[in-house]
Design a protein around this motif. Structure first.
Motif, PDB file in Angstrom:
ATOM      1  N   GLY A  25      57.582  54.929  12.026  1.00  9.66           N
ATOM      2  CA  GLY A  25      56.660  54.117  12.816  1.00  9.66           C
ATOM      3  C   GLY A  25      56.341  54.677  14.185  1.00  9.66           C
ATOM      4  N   SER A  29      54.063  52.073  16.836  1.00  7.63           N
ATOM      5  CA  SER A  29      54.612  51.320  17.967  1.00  7.63           C
ATOM      6  C   SER A  29      54.288  52.015  19.288  1.00  7.63           C
ATOM      7  CB  SER A  29      56.130  51.180  17.812  1.00  7.63           C
ATOM      8  OG  SER A  29      56.733  52.450  17.798  1.00  7.63           O
ATOM      9  N   TRP A  30      53.307  52.862  19.280  1.00  5.57           N
ATOM     10  CA  TRP A  30      52.918  53.646  20.441  1.00  5.57           C
ATOM     11  C   TRP A  30      52.363  52.736  21.533  1.00  5.57           C
ATOM     12  CZ3 TRP A  30      48.871  55.040  23.551  1.00  5.57           C
ATOM     13  CH2 TRP A  30      48.913  56.303  24.153  1.00  5.57           C
ATOM     14  N   THR A  31      52.779  52.975  22.776  1.00  3.82           N
ATOM     15  CA  THR A  31      52.246  52.224  23.917  1.00  3.82           C
ATOM     16  C   THR A  31      51.792  53.214  24.981  1.00  3.82           C
ATOM     17  OG1 THR A  31      54.340  52.106  25.131  1.00  3.82           O
ATOM     18  CG2 THR A  31      53.914  50.351  23.536  1.00  3.82           C
ATOM     19  N   ILE A  38      59.818  53.070  21.851  1.00  2.43           N
ATOM     20  CA  ILE A  38      60.327  51.958  21.029  1.00  2.43           C
ATOM     21  C   ILE A  38      60.751  52.488  19.663  1.00  2.43           C
ATOM     22  CG2 ILE A  38      59.708  49.786  19.890  1.00  2.43           C
ATOM     23  CD1 ILE A  38      57.725  49.347  22.252  1.00  2.43           C
ATOM     24  N   ALA A  39      59.893  53.298  19.060  1.00  2.00           N
ATOM     25  CA  ALA A  39      60.208  53.854  17.747  1.00  2.00           C
ATOM     26  C   ALA A  39      61.433  54.766  17.823  1.00  2.00           C
ATOM     27  CB  ALA A  39      59.009  54.612  17.206  1.00  2.00           C
TER      28      ALA A  39
END
Length: 181
Positions: A25, A29-31, A38-39
Motif C-alpha cells: 500500500g 497511503s501516500w500523503t 504510514i505504509a
C-alpha cells in the motif's frame, strides 16, 4: 539478531513484511506531508513489536521514529525495511544510535528510487505493456493477464528478495559500498 531468540527477526517475518498491507500500500497511503511514512510503519510494525516485545515505550519510540518522511520506489521499500530492522535490533541492544536508522533510510531513498524508477517504470512496465498490447492486437484475450504477470512477478520477487537481503546486509551494506570506493 537480538539477544532473545524469540525476539529474533526470521525469514518468515521478512517475507510477510514484504507483501503485507504496508508494503503493498505504499502508493495508496501516500500523503503530501510525509509521503509513504504510514505504509512504511505498517510494513515494519510487526517486526518492531517482536524486537521490542515487553518494552512498549521502546516500541512506540521506534514506531514514531519510522513515521518520518519516506519516499521510494515501492518495490524497493522492503529492502530498506530489512536494513532498518537489522539496525533496530542493534538499537534495541544499545549498539547503534536510534537517529542513525532514519539517516540511513534517508540516504538510501534517492539512489534506490533512481534505480527503481528507471527499472520498474521506464523499462519493465514498458516491456510488459508491449507484450500485453501485442497479444491484444493479435486477438488474444490473455494480453492483460500477460501484462500483469510480466510486471508483477519480478516486482514481487524483488520485494521478497530485497527484504531478506536488506536484513542480511544490515548496516554492513554501507561498508560494502565504502570498500568499493
Amino acid at each position: 539478531m537480538t539477544s532473545n531468540s524469540e525476539n529474533q527477526i526470521t525469514r518468515s517475518d521478512l517475507i510477510k513484511s514484504a507483501v503485507n498491507t504496508g508494503a503493498l500500500g505504499m502508493e495508496f497511503s501516500w500523503t503530501y506531508y510525509k509521503q509513504m511514512n504510514i505504509a512504511f510503519c505498517l510494513m515494519v510494525a510487526n517486526m518492531l513489536k517482536k524486537i521490542y516485545a515487553g518494552r512498549p515505550d521502546d516500541y512506540a519510540e521506534a514506531l514514531h521514529r519510522h513515521s518520518a518522511f519516506f519516499n521510494i520506489t515501492p518495490q524497493l521499500a522492503p529492502f530498506v525495511g530489512g536494513i532498518a530492522m537489522a539496525m533496530e535490533e542493534k538499537v534495541a541492544r544499545g549498539e547503534v544510535e536510534p537517529e542513525s536508522v532514519n539517516d540511513i533510510k534517508a540516504a538510501l531513498m534517492g539512489p534506490l528510487s533512481g534505480l527503481g524508477d528507471s527499472f520498474f517504470l521506464s523499462t519493465l512496465r514498458v516491456v510488459a505493456a508491449a507484450v500485453g498490447i501485442s497479444l491484444c492486437q493479435a486477438g488474444n484475450v490473455f494480453g492483460p493477464i500477460a501484462f500483469l504477470l510480466v510486471y508483477n512477478i519480478p516486482a514481487f520477487l524483488i520485494r521478497i528478495f530485497g527484504a531478506i537481503k536488506g536484513y542480511e546486509l544490515g548496516i554492513g551494506f554501507l561498508e560494502i559500498g565504502r570498500a568499493h570506493v
